[in-house]
Design a protein around this motif. Sequence first.
Motif, short mmCIF file in Angstrom:
data_model
loop_
_atom_site.label_atom_id
_atom_site.label_comp_id
_atom_site.label_asym_id
_atom_site.label_seq_id
_atom_site.Cartn_x
_atom_site.Cartn_y
_atom_site.Cartn_z
N PRO A 107 -27.24 16.73 8.41
CA PRO A 107 -28.57 16.69 9.01
C PRO A 107 -28.53 16.19 10.45
O PRO A 107 -29.42 16.49 11.24
CB PRO A 107 -29.34 15.73 8.10
CG PRO A 107 -28.29 14.88 7.47
CD PRO A 107 -27.09 15.76 7.30
N PHE A 108 -27.49 15.44 10.80
CA PHE A 108 -27.38 14.93 12.16
C PHE A 108 -27.01 16.05 13.13
O PHE A 108 -27.51 16.11 14.25
CB PHE A 108 -26.34 13.81 12.21
CG PHE A 108 -26.61 12.70 11.25
CD1 PHE A 108 -27.82 12.01 11.28
CD2 PHE A 108 -25.68 12.34 10.30
CE1 PHE A 108 -28.09 10.98 10.39
CE2 PHE A 108 -25.94 11.30 9.40
CZ PHE A 108 -27.14 10.63 9.44
N MET A 109 -26.13 16.94 12.71
CA MET A 109 -25.81 18.11 13.52
C MET A 109 -27.04 19.01 13.66
O MET A 109 -27.37 19.47 14.76
CB MET A 109 -24.67 18.90 12.88
CG MET A 109 -23.29 18.31 13.10
SD MET A 109 -22.78 18.45 14.83
CE MET A 109 -21.00 18.30 14.65
N LEU A 110 -27.72 19.25 12.55
CA LEU A 110 -28.91 20.12 12.60
C LEU A 110 -30.04 19.48 13.39
O LEU A 110 -30.87 20.17 13.97
CB LEU A 110 -29.37 20.43 11.17
CG LEU A 110 -28.42 21.32 10.36
CD1 LEU A 110 -28.95 21.48 8.93
CD2 LEU A 110 -28.26 22.70 11.00
N GLY A 111 -30.05 18.15 13.44
CA GLY A 111 -31.04 17.45 14.26
C GLY A 111 -30.88 17.78 15.73
O GLY A 111 -31.86 17.80 16.49
#
Length: 238
Positions: free
Chosen positions: A94-98
């Motif tokens: 989710p951090f990459m997609l953020g």
Amino acid sequence: MQLEQKSFSVLSESLTNWQGRKEWFFNREHTDTYEQWYEGRYKRAEVWQKKVMAQLLGSNPEIKELLEFGCGTTRFTRWWEEIGIEATGADLSPFMLGQAVHLFEGDLVNADSHFMPFKDHSFDAVAFITTFEYYRDPVQVIKEAARVGKKGIAFGMMNRNSPKFFRRRIQQAFGKNPFYVTANFYTPQGLTHKIHEALEGREYTIEWTCTGLPKWFPLQQWSLPYGDFFGLYVHFKD
């Protein structure tokens, strides 16, 4: 509030230890600066990597829609459009997609590549760019990609047959490089072996090429299995 804090703590721990081990792509310290890394000393390598992937897929009229798994911040996902391919990005972090949601206008999915949440033949092809190295069960991931991708599977890989492989391992031994601790580096032959294991009974051809050679070297791309990066495409014939 105490319950919410406890729940977040459990979630954070499960993400940090995905596949039962710590992964750098669940660490905000690394994901928030990922794009900067590409814009720095890695820029020249990226140019040649894209040339290789364009050669393998860009000239194929069958590939119009592609799913890139492990899309990260969408560095490559944004680029596919330049060679006429509409891409969808998927990533577990989710951090990459953020980061990705602010950079990419297409569709993004938070999912695990071992269990792709797509129907059979949802895309013309599935691509993995410097992410397949982190999968604990590569055969399962290839099977899923073959189910979802109608025409083929593309891999952009960090090559084990490279001086940089040894440099990375030495750096790890001294605690200097957290990015490749859990990575399993392949050669074109090693990856081909996994593909044959996963796709037993299917008809396909495999094409690959290497780049990531030293700047001073007279060639920057060749058909020998040496270089920091190789692109490989599995073309289904059945």
